[in-house]
Design a protein around this motif. Structure first.
Motif, PDB file in Angstrom:
ATOM      1  N   PHE A  50       0.352  -1.116  -0.501  1.00 13.40           N
ATOM      2  CA  PHE A  50       0.396   0.263   0.317  1.00 13.40           C
ATOM      3  C   PHE A  50       1.164   1.538  -0.257  1.00 13.40           C
ATOM      4  O   PHE A  50       1.949   1.615   0.373  1.00 13.40           O
ATOM      5  N   CYS A  51       0.081   2.103  -0.394  1.00 12.82           N
ATOM      6  CA  CYS A  51       1.006   3.450  -1.037  1.00 12.82           C
ATOM      7  C   CYS A  51       0.148   4.358  -0.656  1.00 12.82           C
ATOM      8  O   CYS A  51      -0.567   4.518  -1.976  1.00 12.82           O
ATOM      9  N   GLY A  52       0.330   5.765   0.093  1.00 15.53           N
ATOM     10  CA  GLY A  52       0.020   6.307  -0.053  1.00 15.53           C
ATOM     11  C   GLY A  52      -0.892   6.988   1.815  1.00 15.53           C
ATOM     12  O   GLY A  52      -0.810   5.809   2.518  1.00 15.53           O
ATOM     13  N   PHE A  53      -0.948   7.705   1.552  1.00 16.39           N
ATOM     14  CA  PHE A  53      -1.793   8.666   3.120  1.00 16.39           C
ATOM     15  C   PHE A  53      -0.502   8.408   4.230  1.00 16.39           C
ATOM     16  O   PHE A  53      -1.029   8.448   5.101  1.00 16.39           O
ATOM     17  N   GLY A  54       0.652   9.146   3.911  1.00 19.18           N
ATOM     18  CA  GLY A  54       2.158   8.519   4.693  1.00 19.18           C
ATOM     19  C   GLY A  54       2.170   7.029   5.363  1.00 19.18           C
ATOM     20  O   GLY A  54       3.073   6.987   5.295  1.00 19.18           O
ATOM     21  N   VAL A  55       2.184   6.256   4.429  1.00 16.20           N
ATOM     22  CA  VAL A  55       2.384   4.451   4.286  1.00 16.20           C
ATOM     23  C   VAL A  55       2.917   4.567   3.086  1.00 16.20           C
ATOM     24  O   VAL A  55       2.603   4.501   1.684  1.00 16.20           O
ATOM     25  N   TYR A  56       3.331   3.855   2.857  1.00 18.89           N
ATOM     26  CA  TYR A  56       4.457   2.600   2.137  1.00 18.89           C
ATOM     27  C   TYR A  56       5.556   1.340   2.302  1.00 18.89           C
ATOM     28  O   TYR A  56       6.666   1.915   2.831  1.00 18.89           O
ATOM     29  N   THR A  57       4.249   0.629   2.098  1.00 17.90           N
ATOM     30  CA  THR A  57       4.759  -1.223   2.931  1.00 17.90           C
ATOM     31  C   THR A  57       4.564  -2.091   2.216  1.00 17.90           C
ATOM     32  O   THR A  57       3.417  -1.889   1.673  1.00 17.90           O
ATOM     33  N   ASP A  58       5.224  -3.023   2.333  1.00 14.37           N
ATOM     34  CA  ASP A  58       4.124  -4.750   1.391  1.00 14.37           C
ATOM     35  C   ASP A  58       3.313  -5.445   2.368  1.00 14.37           C
ATOM     36  O   ASP A  58       3.110  -6.127   1.622  1.00 14.37           O
TER      37      ASP A  58
END
Length: 231
Positions: free
Chosen positions: A156-164
């Motif tokens: 997920f990428c967006g809203f302050g997050v970028y994680t697998d």
């Protein structure tokens, strides 16, 4: 070792507000692992995710604000840890602006720099450095975001997050590394003893006009967007 516990202009841990917090929480009475864990959890969850007026503001000001992002939360985390004798340093990077999409939208997103200054704290315990990037998002905000995206289980990428691992990111510290934005990293500046040294060499790529617009308009819009998700 002295350089990893020293006080600086940004790491102003002798400030009364910081010392009062340390006394109130009785962190010095805990063993080292619980001391680190308790301070980490405080900065992650009691200091809400949000955007301050600048990166290079003192820990006492971040504590007063009651919110922070990657760089400002890193400063506060370092100061609190040093206040109780835990050695630490800061690791600097840039991240792709895509992970902020949603928190910032429209023309403001288009005008923002492609690469955004980023950092995490590294804590020295028992001869090992532990990375603490997972401190950035408070759990309340992250849970609400996960509830809005129930079908996303992996990247997920967006809203302050970028994680697998969006539904179960590694954000709890117990002698491990924690991450929440690391997949967005696109440049590594290396490690610095203090944030003061880091910001002398690296700043957000904003001209005077864009810096003014961010401080007085854009960050308030971003904080409002974040708060809508949290509530």
């Amino acid at each position: 070792m002295e350089s990893y516990v020293k006080e600086t202009r940004l790491l102003d841990y002798s400030d009364a507000s910081v010392q009062n917090l340390v006394d109130q929480k009785q962190w010095k009475k805990l063993d080292v692992v619980d001391r680190i864990k308790s301070i980490y959890n405080f900065v992650r969850d009691q200091i809400k995710f949000g955007y301050n007026k600048a990166d290079d503001i003192p820990a006492s000001q971040i504590l007063k604000n009651g919110y922070g992002q990657c760089n400002t939360k890193a400063t506060l985390l370092m100061a609190l840890l040093r206040a109780v004798g835990i050695p630490n340093r800061i690791h600097g990077f840039t991240i792709d602006k895509a992970l902020q999409k949603g928190a910032i939208t429209g023309i403001w997103y288009k005008l923002s720099p492609q690469n955004i200054l980023h950092s995490w704290v590294e804590v020295l315990f028992n001869g090992q450095w532990f990375f603490m990037e997972g401190v950035i998002l408070d759990k309340q905000y992250l849970r609400k975001l996960q509830q809005q995206k129930p079908d996303c289980k992996t990247t997920f990428c967006g809203f302050g997050v970028y994680t697998d691992n969006f539904q179960s990111p590694e954000i709890d510290w117990n002698l491990n590394n924690t991450f929440i934005q690391d997949k967005g990293i696109n440049q590594d500046f290396g490690v610095f003893d203090t944030p003061d040294e880091f910001y002398k060499m690296h700043q957000q790529k904003l001209n005077v006009f864009k810096r003014f617009v961010f401080q007085y308009i854009v960050r308030h819009i971003m904080n409002s967007n974040v708060e809508k998700i949290r509530n």
